[in-house]
Design an enzyme around this catalytic site. Structure first.
Site, mmCIF file in Angstrom:
data_model
loop_
_atom_site.group_PDB
_atom_site.id
_atom_site.type_symbol
_atom_site.label_atom_id
_atom_site.label_comp_id
_atom_site.label_asym_id
_atom_site.label_seq_id
_atom_site.Cartn_x
_atom_site.Cartn_y
_atom_site.Cartn_z
ATOM 1 N N ARG A 249 4.754 38.978 1.722
ATOM 2 C CA ARG A 249 5.555 38.109 2.342
ATOM 3 C C ARG A 249 5.567 37.879 3.814
ATOM 4 O O ARG A 249 5.471 37.048 4.569
ATOM 5 C CB ARG A 249 7.069 38.657 1.843
ATOM 6 C CG ARG A 249 8.151 37.458 2.223
ATOM 7 C CD ARG A 249 9.410 38.143 1.983
ATOM 8 N NE ARG A 249 9.772 37.705 0.533
ATOM 9 C CZ ARG A 249 10.147 36.886 -0.031
ATOM 10 N NH1 ARG A 249 10.238 35.489 0.827
ATOM 11 N NH2 ARG A 249 10.234 36.670 -1.237
ATOM 12 N N GLU B 188 5.004 5.942 -11.058
ATOM 13 C CA GLU B 188 3.764 5.181 -10.850
ATOM 14 C C GLU B 188 2.441 5.801 -11.271
ATOM 15 O O GLU B 188 1.667 5.340 -11.903
ATOM 16 C CB GLU B 188 3.634 4.645 -9.558
ATOM 17 C CG GLU B 188 4.798 3.559 -9.092
ATOM 18 C CD GLU B 188 4.691 3.090 -7.699
ATOM 19 O OE1 GLU B 188 5.666 2.373 -7.305
ATOM 20 O OE2 GLU B 188 3.931 3.875 -6.897
#
Length: 471
Positions: A118, A139
């Site tokens: 991290r 689409e």
């Protein structure tokens, strides 16, 4: 009759009370689950300098935001293959133990951070207007599904697609989240409608709305109401940034998502976590502000990547000369890395995106020909009824709020980046400003800075000529 009423009425009341307590208990349990997740999600150390690029760059690619252009036309031109995490874009479960992994680009959600170092990881992402993102998702899922209509039936389409993938060992759109769910769903729907047309042998009903040609494809207004869309598409950006998609690395994420879908008021907690994570990112771009976003990406991310790679190629051979693996990585760096500037990177990006858009437009045209008269375009979107647009916005209320937050972050970072640009940096190519973004004040400063040395040069040359004449 009175006796029956007296007997059954208390039972009915007891039943209603029991149901009410059961419902309250369900909400209470969900609230505790969500709050526990939220507490753990927010209980992380904040980086001292979030604006500094760390060793690993994690590009959290929200689908249909234009991230593919950034990957191919920005990052691929900066990071050599040896520094890219294995199958990071195509395979969502990579091995974080691989040494020298410096670039992770994936549709996976934020839960991937639990597998990464991290403090040594910087996260970037791009968000899009939620309504436009839903349109684009609809689409694209139909466009890809339509490619399979070259086969006589659904069974042969599935079988042949599987054979091709195994034979070529290549990665298909069907391997990538969320398309591995959405494309098969639309593929089955397209084949089903084609079979109905053959059976009935009737002409396609004409429609001025390409998003409502029911004989050919699932209408948009039905698509957005389907449980699949509810689970994967709606508020998809918020869930992805929060780490709560159905592709999450953690089992508890699915329970949290289920609770938020069941009790919409709990979504505010998910939104809070997503906002905080955007705040902590190195860069947040906007699809709608494409040119400004690309420029800022080049200045904020691209410039730091170039600096890191140049520093690595300069220093590490002397330090790690005995480490063959590191030497292999260094040899893979492009020889032109020392000549790279943000300006040159932006020029390469603009050229690359033009080619990419042309290729994508060609593929879309070919696919949609199979389901004509369906034809997706910006003009066709304007014909979609206002009621459908309003429903999309309501179904994506969390994404709407997250996008507003992203717009504020973008405006703030864009202003900070512009203020950091000084004349020397602009002239040397350390940062990039598009020509149409140059202000009159900056132009005057640049001209003044150029005029002074030119004037001195002319004056010096004139003095020399005068001195020679006197001699």
């Amino acid at each position: 009759m009175d006796l029956a009423v007296k007997f059954f009425l208390p039972l009915l009341l007891l039943g209603l009370v029991a149901v009410t307590f059961s419902q309250d208990d369900g909400y209470g349990q969900c609230e505790r689950t969500v709050m526990e997740w939220k507490s753990a999600a927010l209980d992380v150390d904040v980086k001292e300098d979030k604006h500094k690029l760390q060793e690993l760059l994690f590009f959290l690619h929200v689908p249909r935001t234009g991230g593919r252009s950034y990957f191919h036309c920005f990052l691929k031109k900066l990071y050599p293959n040896a520094l890219e995490c294995p199958h990071s874009y195509d395979k969502l479960r990579f091995d974080p133990r691989k040494p020298n992994c410096r670039l992770l680009v994936t549709h996976d959600d934020y839960s991937m951070m639990t597998k990464l170092p991290r403090k040594k990881t910087s996260v970037v992402t791009i968000l899009r207007n939620p309504t436009d993102r839903v349109f684009s998702t609809y689409e694209f899922s139909i466009e890809v599904a339509a490619r399979f209509l070259i086969y006589p039936n659904l069974t042969s389409a599935v079988r042949m697609a599987s054979r091709i993938r195994k034979k070529t060992n290549s990665v298909s759109t069907l391997d990538i989240w969320p398309w591995k769910y959405l494309v098969p769903w639309m593929r089955e729907d397209l084949f089903s409608r084609r079979d109905v047309r053959k059976f009935k042998e009737h002409n396609v009903t004409k429609s001025s709305d390409s998003y409502n040609v029911e004989d050919m494809a699932m209408p948009l207004h039905k698509y957005i109401k389907d449980p699949v869309a509810q689970d994967i598409i709606h508020n998809g950006a918020t869930f992805q940034v929060a780490g709560l998609t159905n592709n999450s690395c953690h089992a508890e994420s699915h329970e949290v998502r289920h609770c938020v879908h069941k009790y919409r008021s709990l979504g505010t907690h998910v939104l809070e976590v997503a906002r905080k994570r955007l705040d902590d990112m190195l860069y947040v771009g906007l699809t709608e502000d494409h040119k400004e976003s690309a420029t800022m990406f080049g200045n904020v991310v691209g410039s730091q990547v170039i600096s890191q790679l140049m520093e690595k190629s300069d220093k590490e051979p002397a330090v790690n000369s005995k480490q063959g693996q590191n030497l292999h990585i260094l040899k893979s760096l492009p020889s032109s890395i020392h000549l790279m500037t943000v300006g040159k990177l932006m020029q390469a990006y603009e050229s690359c995106t033009r080619g990419l858009r042309k290729t994508q437009a060609g593929r879309r045209t070919t696919s949609l020909q199979k389901i004509a008269p369906v034809n997706f375009s910006k003009e066709a979107r304007r014909k979609v009824p206002e009621a459908v647009l309003k429903q999309i916005e309501e179904l994506n209320s969390l994404d709407v709020e997250l996008y507003k937050h992203a717009q504020k972050l973008f405006a703030k970072q864009n202003k900070q980046t512009t203020q950091k640009i000084s004349v020397p940096e602009t002239l040397t190519g350390a940062l990039y400003i598009p020509s149409d973004a140059l202000s009159w004040e900056l132009l005057l400063i640049v001209l003044a800075s150029l005029t002074i040395p030119v004037s001195l040069f002319v004056y010096t040359q004139a003095r020399r000529r005068t001195f020679k004449v006197k001699i």
